[in-house]
Scaffold this active site. Structure first.
Site, PDB file in Angstrom:
ATOM      1  N   SER A 171       0.903  -1.351   0.187  1.00 15.34           N
ATOM      2  CA  SER A 171      -0.076  -0.045  -0.026  1.00 15.34           C
ATOM      3  C   SER A 171       0.861   1.412  -0.033  1.00 15.34           C
ATOM      4  CB  SER A 171      -0.923  -0.088   1.284  1.00 15.34           C
ATOM      5  OG  SER A 171      -0.219   0.047   2.494  1.00 15.34           O
ATOM      6  N   LYS A 209      -6.285   4.682   8.211  1.00 12.90           N
ATOM      7  CA  LYS A 209      -4.784   5.476   7.664  1.00 12.90           C
ATOM      8  C   LYS A 209      -5.407   6.828   7.618  1.00 12.90           C
ATOM      9  CE  LYS A 209      -2.454   2.055   5.207  1.00 12.90           C
ATOM     10  NZ  LYS A 209      -1.640   1.675   3.927  1.00 12.90           N
TER      11      LYS A 209
END
Length: 344
Positions: free
Chosen positions: A239, A284
């Site tokens: 990611s 996140k």
């Protein structure tokens, strides 16, 4: 006398309770806890030969803090802790063995770094050569006839005597088969070359697509015209691809892509510069908010099954975060957005 006996009885009960509580510490649970992790400046992790690190702002990757609920107390904590997701072990690692799971994580990170270098070098008009080295097996479906033959981490070199550079080429070839046909697969397992006959199956019921029931991924080696060192210690998964790409590009080109802003983001990156979906995006954006990030890049929802855009917009609205969130489909879109910003 009765009081003495009562006290002794209570003491035994207390000792038993304490004993049970101690024993519980050593009883593992089949759960993981995921929480918002850290925001880490990439200038400290990425170094490009002859590149510069004179940015006024910063480009940052975002992480997820994931721990195994090694006892019931940690699991109970996860049920009440804010911004904590409790996941079953099979949701995190499926039915992979430790060896397969570690091989998958290593490949995902290596592939992410390679794709970041290729895509950023292309955008910066720098030369980068790369070779394909077979097809990496990142998953095997439970109903695959290859289940007991091919493992996660194996490298497929040929099918029916034909070599394939990219995963898409292999998928396209197998689409032309009928379910139940057998194909001859040459592959590497634990550095040993093997050959096996594998029966094809329907891998997508909605379309009738045929395959051998594996998740294939490109497997490359690269030779960039400039040396690039990426310290990915303690970072797992793919990611960080988008942010790796932006940092590499920023060190190569003249000027400062950050314009003085604190920029973070997430998203996978392929060799063609396309940004892909990731897991745990809510964690996140929480981490980015806590770290005072100005701009956060994330993968735009393109396909029907994509959810990153929906989730991040929902989280920002629900929590009332004052942060600029920017959806992107490609590395080029992120670069263009930053180039158009006024200096802070």
């Amino acid at each position: 006398m009765n009081k003495t006996r009562k006290n002794k009885h209570l003491k035994k009960i207390y000792i038993a309770i304490i004993g049970v509580l101690i024993i519980l510490v050593f009883i593992p649970t089949p759960y993981y806890l995921n929480q918002p992790g850290s925001i880490e400046p990439l200038a400290e992790k990425v170094t490009v030969e002859d590149g510069h690190k004179t940015e006024k702002g910063s480009l940052n990757l975002t992480t997820i803090y994931s721990i195994k609920a090694s006892n019931p107390y940690i699991w109970l904590y996860g049920l009440v802790a804010p911004h904590t997701e409790v996941m079953k072990e099979e949701e995190v690692r499926g039915d992979l063995t430790d060896e397969e799971y570690n091989a998958l994580l290593l490949h995902m990170m290596d592939s992410s770094k390679q794709s970041a270098i290729i895509s950023s070098f292309h955008e910066a008009n720098k030369k980068v050569d790369f070779d394909y080295n077979g097809i990496f097996v990142s998953g095997v479906l439970p109903n695959s006839k290859a289940k007991s033959i091919i493992s996660v981490g194996d490298i497929i070199h040929q099918v029916d005597g034909k070599s394939f550079n990219e995963a898409e080429q292999l998928i396209a070839y197998l689409k032309g088969k009928k379910a139940g046909e057998k194909v001859k697969v040459q592959y590497t397992h634990n550095k040993k070359t093997k050959t096996a006959s594998v029966e094809t199956i329907v891998v997508k019921k909605s379309t009738g697509q045929v395959g051998i029931g594996i998740a294939p991924e490109d497997n490359m080696s690269i030779q960039p015209s400039l040396d690039v060192n990426i310290n990915s210690a303690n970072i797992g998964g793919p990611s960080a691809g988008l942010m790796f790409s932006l940092e590499i590009y920023n060190q190569i080109i003249e000027g400062d892509l950050t314009k003085g802003y604190k920029v973070a983001g997430t998203g996978t990156m392929d060799a063609k510069g396309n940004v892909g979906q990731i897991g745990g995006i809510r964690h996140k954006i929480v981490a980015a908010h806590k770290a005072g990030v100005d701009i956060f890049f994330y993968p735009e929802d393109i396909n029907k099954e994509d959810t990153n855009e929906k989730e991040i917009k929902d989280e920002v609205k629900k929590e009332g975060y004052d942060i600029k969130i920017v959806p992107v489909r490609t590395l080029r879109e992120a670069i263009d957005y930053l180039n158009a910003l006024p200096k802070k």
